[in-house]
Design a protein around this motif. Sequence first.
Motif: not given
Length: 166
Positions: A140-146, A153-158
């Motif tokens: 809906r917001n067009g802000r997808r990055r992954f 989750n991998r990036v956020n955990v790292a």
Amino acid sequence: MHFNPYGGAAAELAATLVNADPSADLLDVLEASDYKPLGSLDARQERDVRDWIARLRQVFRAPSVDLLNELLAQSSMTHYISTHDGRAPHLHYAREDAPTDVRLKAYTAAGMAALFCEDAGRIGWCDRDGCGTVYVDTSRNGRRRFCSTKCANRVNVANHRTRRSA
């Protein structure tokens, strides 16, 4: 977000083709994507489609007017109105009786161009280092990055572990 049939399904098919295992049978990939009508691909047509997929990959990596205009110029651009399967009149960019590779090129080129013109930011390449997966952002917001929750989750955990250890 609501896309027209070319900007949505066609662009998503382009992403599916780019993400497909290079050793996968192309007709199997198309059939699994519900791309209709299927036909056959001889060896030359298959090479052409694989070259086309490499060109689509470039568009996902760095979408530009020039790249998309090249794809449009090299695809079959015989516009016509179709009413197949009892559907309302709608545009097609290749004749229904054209070979599979010609229809596929026209469909994906038109879809990527329509998506680019509607919102170029919705053509995506996963932000996780080492991931080469592409996607069409239908959020809906067009802000997808992954490409997936798993990569996010991998990036956020790292990032969390880096902040914690600092």
